[in-house]
Design a protein around this motif. Structure first.
Motif, PDB file in Angstrom:
ATOM      1  N   LEU A 188      -2.975  -8.246  -2.910  1.00  8.93           N
ATOM      2  CA  LEU A 188      -2.886  -8.931  -1.622  1.00  8.93           C
ATOM      3  C   LEU A 188      -3.938 -10.022  -1.492  1.00  8.93           C
ATOM      4  O   LEU A 188      -3.704 -11.068  -0.893  1.00  8.93           O
ATOM      5  CB  LEU A 188      -3.024  -7.919  -0.485  1.00  8.93           C
ATOM      6  CG  LEU A 188      -1.813  -6.997  -0.274  1.00  8.93           C
ATOM      7  CD1 LEU A 188      -2.177  -5.846   0.664  1.00  8.93           C
ATOM      8  CD2 LEU A 188      -0.632  -7.777   0.288  1.00  8.93           C
ATOM      9  N   SER A 189      -5.114  -9.781  -2.075  1.00  9.96           N
ATOM     10  CA  SER A 189      -6.190 -10.770  -1.987  1.00  9.96           C
ATOM     11  C   SER A 189      -5.876 -12.036  -2.772  1.00  9.96           C
ATOM     12  O   SER A 189      -6.467 -13.096  -2.533  1.00  9.96           O
ATOM     13  CB  SER A 189      -7.504 -10.165  -2.489  1.00  9.96           C
ATOM     14  OG  SER A 189      -7.494 -10.022  -3.912  1.00  9.96           O
ATOM     15  N   GLU A 203       1.932   1.691  -3.486  1.00 11.25           N
ATOM     16  CA  GLU A 203       0.819   2.229  -4.266  1.00 11.25           C
ATOM     17  C   GLU A 203       0.694   3.738  -4.076  1.00 11.25           C
ATOM     18  O   GLU A 203       0.495   4.484  -5.032  1.00 11.25           O
ATOM     19  CB  GLU A 203      -0.471   1.527  -3.845  1.00 11.25           C
ATOM     20  CG  GLU A 203      -1.664   1.848  -4.731  1.00 11.25           C
ATOM     21  CD  GLU A 203      -2.866   0.995  -4.372  1.00 11.25           C
ATOM     22  OE1 GLU A 203      -3.514   0.484  -5.300  1.00 11.25           O
ATOM     23  OE2 GLU A 203      -3.142   0.828  -3.164  1.00 11.25           O
ATOM     24  N   GLU A 246      -4.721  -3.759  -2.841  1.00  5.71           N
ATOM     25  CA  GLU A 246      -5.723  -4.588  -2.165  1.00  5.71           C
ATOM     26  C   GLU A 246      -6.036  -5.845  -2.972  1.00  5.71           C
ATOM     27  O   GLU A 246      -6.116  -6.949  -2.426  1.00  5.71           O
ATOM     28  CB  GLU A 246      -6.998  -3.780  -1.931  1.00  5.71           C
ATOM     29  CG  GLU A 246      -8.058  -4.521  -1.143  1.00  5.71           C
ATOM     30  CD  GLU A 246      -9.278  -3.667  -0.851  1.00  5.71           C
ATOM     31  OE1 GLU A 246     -10.255  -4.207  -0.301  1.00  5.71           O
ATOM     32  OE2 GLU A 246      -9.251  -2.465  -1.175  1.00  5.71           O
ATOM     33  N   LYS A 247      -6.164  -5.676  -4.290  1.00  6.43           N
ATOM     34  CA  LYS A 247      -6.468  -6.823  -5.151  1.00  6.43           C
ATOM     35  C   LYS A 247      -5.284  -7.786  -5.209  1.00  6.43           C
ATOM     36  O   LYS A 247      -5.470  -9.012  -5.155  1.00  6.43           O
ATOM     37  CB  LYS A 247      -6.817  -6.321  -6.560  1.00  6.43           C
ATOM     38  CG  LYS A 247      -7.176  -7.433  -7.547  1.00  6.43           C
ATOM     39  CD  LYS A 247      -8.382  -8.220  -7.120  1.00  6.43           C
ATOM     40  CE  LYS A 247      -8.781  -9.240  -8.167  1.00  6.43           C
ATOM     41  NZ  LYS A 247      -9.924 -10.088  -7.746  1.00  6.43           N
ATOM     42  N   LYS A 282       0.829  -1.207   0.000  1.00  2.00           N
ATOM     43  CA  LYS A 282       0.000   0.000   0.000  1.00  2.00           C
ATOM     44  C   LYS A 282       0.865   1.260   0.000  1.00  2.00           C
ATOM     45  O   LYS A 282       0.493   2.279  -0.593  1.00  2.00           O
ATOM     46  CB  LYS A 282      -0.948  -0.028   1.193  1.00  2.00           C
ATOM     47  CG  LYS A 282      -2.017  -1.110   1.057  1.00  2.00           C
ATOM     48  CD  LYS A 282      -3.015  -1.094   2.193  1.00  2.00           C
ATOM     49  CE  LYS A 282      -4.099  -2.148   1.967  1.00  2.00           C
ATOM     50  NZ  LYS A 282      -5.098  -2.176   3.062  1.00  2.00           N
ATOM     51  N   SER A 293      -4.733  -3.139  -8.112  1.00  2.00           N
ATOM     52  CA  SER A 293      -4.506  -2.367  -6.888  1.00  2.00           C
ATOM     53  C   SER A 293      -3.781  -3.213  -5.857  1.00  2.00           C
ATOM     54  O   SER A 293      -3.742  -4.447  -5.963  1.00  2.00           O
ATOM     55  CB  SER A 293      -5.843  -1.907  -6.309  1.00  2.00           C
ATOM     56  OG  SER A 293      -6.584  -3.033  -5.838  1.00  2.00           O
TER      57      SER A 293
END
Length: 267
Positions: free
Chosen positions: A20-21, A5, A17-18, A2, A15
């Motif tokens: 990491l998911s 980013e 978040e995506k 992050k 992103s």
């Protein structure tokens, strides 16, 4: 991720978040590699442990999966010889920290298929790294051979009382390193004269003279080790808290440099 980013340095189109998911852990090796086309081993630098892992992978992968090791010192012949899928094996040695220092050394086993090298090179380029190809294995690969040559002469200069440890580090950080962050030694030579041939005509005698004065390989111990350790500890005490803070500062500097280089390339 992050933080990367926020700074505009996150790689890829997804992103943080995506991304990491999409990362998960798995205790079963067969399940972990299901659907994989490229497997990067990143376990501790212990030969027998790495051989054990590659031996297990060799039994369960198909003929299309590339098996890659992050090793910085172990030769491909030590890691991969005897494997059924040896043609699909390669060393892809990243540089620490790899997110800011993009170089990856690709080192083949003598039986590695050219297509394995080509596919690995293309993949590393696609994910934003800077892969280089070694045509054959050699102790230390390319990066560590160059790094150890610098460290060795630096050690001798301090050991012989020619320069202090702090000033020696300045030779690199405020001298050679300033140029080498953007161009390599060969291009430096090329630009420091009217081309490479002219540089060699001008300076080959001086280079050979100086190189002949280099001493034997240091043992990296004793009085010189104590002297350098003391100097480094005065700057950054060798305890977890201070070392962690200094590494964070180093990574921040590297991120800034990586961002600058990215901007310069885009221009």
């Amino acid at each position: 991720m992050k933080e990367l980013e926020k700074s505009g340095m996150l790689k890829g189109t997804l992103s943080a978040e995506k991304q990491l998911s999409l990362i998960s852990g798995c205790m079963d090796l067969k399940t972990a590699i299901e659907g994989a086309v490229f497997i990067q081993e990143c376990i501790p630098e212990k030969l027998e442990l790495k051989k054990e892992i590659f031996g297990q992978l060799d039994l369960i992968v198909n003929n299309d999966v590339i098996l890659s090791s992050s090793t910085s010192t172990l030769l491909p012949t030590k890691l991969f010889t005897g494997l059924k899928h040896v043609k699909q094996c390669i060393v892809a040695h990243p540089v620490n920290p790899p997110y800011y220092v993009p170089l990856v050394e690709l080192v083949p086993h003598p039986e590695t298929e050219p297509s394995t090298m080509d596919k690995t090179h293309a993949l590393m380029k696609k994910v934003g790294q800077s892969p280089i190809r070694l045509t054959k294995e050699i102790d230390g690969f390319a990066l560590n051979r160059l790094q150890y040559a610098v460290i060795s002469e630096a050690w001798r200069l301090v050991g012989e009382g020619v320069v202090s440890p702090a000033d020696l580090d300045l030779v690199m950080s405020d001298g050679l390193g300033m140029r080498y962050a953007f161009i390599g030694p060969f291009e430096t030579m090329h630009l420091n004269a009217e081309g490479m041939t002219n540089y060699c005509e001008k300076y080959r005698g001086g280079m050979i003279h100086v190189l002949k004065t280099f001493g034997p390989v240091p043992d990296f111990s004793g009085e010189t080790e104590q002297k350098i350790s003391q100097a480094m500890s005065e700057k950054t005490p060798a305890d977890p808290e201070h070392l962690k803070a200094r590494r964070a500062w180093r990574d921040e500097c590297l991120m800034g440099l990586a961002k600058l280089k990215k901007q310069m390339k885009s221009n």
